[in-house]
Structures are given as C-alpha cells and as structure tokens.
Design a protein around this motif. Structure first.
Motif, mmCIF file in Angstrom:
data_model
loop_
_atom_site.group_PDB
_atom_site.id
_atom_site.type_symbol
_atom_site.label_atom_id
_atom_site.label_comp_id
_atom_site.label_asym_id
_atom_site.label_seq_id
_atom_site.Cartn_x
_atom_site.Cartn_y
_atom_site.Cartn_z
ATOM 1 N N THR A 4 0.828 -1.195 0.000
ATOM 2 C CA THR A 4 0.000 0.000 0.000
ATOM 3 C C THR A 4 0.865 1.249 0.000
ATOM 4 O OG1 THR A 4 -1.759 -1.114 1.190
ATOM 5 C CG2 THR A 4 -1.740 1.275 1.306
ATOM 6 N N GLY A 92 -9.077 3.295 3.867
ATOM 7 C CA GLY A 92 -9.152 2.525 2.626
ATOM 8 C C GLY A 92 -9.151 1.030 2.886
ATOM 9 N N PHE A 93 -8.293 0.580 3.802
ATOM 10 C CA PHE A 93 -8.264 -0.840 4.175
ATOM 11 C C PHE A 93 -9.619 -1.282 4.707
ATOM 12 C CE2 PHE A 93 -3.491 -1.493 5.312
ATOM 13 C CZ PHE A 93 -3.207 -1.727 3.985
ATOM 14 N N ASP A 96 -12.027 -1.605 1.878
ATOM 15 C CA ASP A 96 -11.658 -2.763 1.048
ATOM 16 C C ASP A 96 -11.975 -4.075 1.745
ATOM 17 O OD1 ASP A 96 -10.733 -1.021 -0.882
ATOM 18 O OD2 ASP A 96 -8.607 -1.336 -0.409
ATOM 19 N N ALA A 99 -15.719 -4.777 1.636
ATOM 20 C CA ALA A 99 -16.128 -5.225 0.297
ATOM 21 C C ALA A 99 -15.632 -6.646 0.031
ATOM 22 C CB ALA A 99 -15.593 -4.262 -0.761
ATOM 23 N N TRP A 100 -14.384 -6.917 0.389
ATOM 24 C CA TRP A 100 -13.801 -8.243 0.165
ATOM 25 C C TRP A 100 -14.580 -9.314 0.924
ATOM 26 C CZ3 TRP A 100 -11.439 -11.673 3.609
ATOM 27 C CH2 TRP A 100 -10.755 -12.736 3.022
ATOM 28 N N ARG A 103 -17.641 -10.642 -0.860
ATOM 29 C CA ARG A 103 -17.541 -11.278 -2.180
ATOM 30 C C ARG A 103 -18.104 -12.693 -2.103
ATOM 31 N NH1 ARG A 103 -11.473 -10.637 -4.237
ATOM 32 N NH2 ARG A 103 -11.943 -12.826 -4.507
#
Length: 114
Positions: A4, A92-93, A96, A99-100, A103
């Motif tokens: 990152t 941001g992590f 993310d 969202a991850w 999945r």
C-alpha cells in the motif's frame, strides 16, 4: 495491502502496516508512546506469519478478518488525527476489507469453514 502506498510516507520504507512494532523497537522506530495507545499490536507481518504457521486450514477467513480489523483499530487509536496519511490508508483498508468480506467466493469459503 502489503505494498500500500501511503501519501507522504517515507520513500523506501515498507508499508507502515507491515512494521512489527515491539516494546523493544518502538522508540528506535520513532513511536516511543505506541504502547500507551495500542494494547494488542497487529500488522501485516504478524498476519503473514500466522497464515504460514497455522496453515490454511487452521487460519480461517474469520481469523484474517479479525486480525485486519484489529490492525485498523490500532491505527485509529494511534493515529488520531484524521489528516494523518496512515489513518487515511486505514480508512481505505477498512472499506476494502468490508467489500472483500462480502464477495461471493469469500462467503462460500467462510461457510465451508464453519
């Protein structure tokens, strides 16, 4: 996550999320009061070690999510200023990770682990 880019971060330094800050090295690394804020340190280096030590069948997706959330929480505790670039990277992590974790492939694997 490992690579990152953090705006304003020292060139050539590893991601701040990969640093393994310990009571022995926190002063040398420039964070002498780190353990005044963070009770249970977590970082990508520790997470990587846990994955390799425990193996895929013992280190679950739930473990991974829990560890990353702890890492993010620690970042917020130590980097209280919202303008801090490391804190912004943690935001941001956090997004993310959320969202991850939703999945379909991750949800299927998580269901198999339970």
């Amino acid at each position: 996550m490992w690579k990152t880019k953090v705006p304003g971060w020292k060139a050539g330094k590893l991601s701040p999320f990969s640093w393994d800050i310990t009571p022995e090295n926190c002063e040398k690394e420039g964070f002498p009061d780190y353990f005044s804020y963070v009770e249970k340190p977590m970082n990508l280096t520790k997470i990587k070690k846990r994955i390799y030590q425990k193996g895929r069948h013992q280190y679950t997706i739930a473990n991974f999510i829990e560890d990353v959330k702890l890492m993010i929480k620690n970042c917020y505790l130590f980097n209280r200023n919202a303008a801090n670039p490391v804190r912004a990277a943690a935001d941001g992590f956090d997004a993310d990770l959320a969202a991850w974790a939703q999945r379909p492939d991750v949800l299927r694997l998580k269901a198999l682990e339970e």
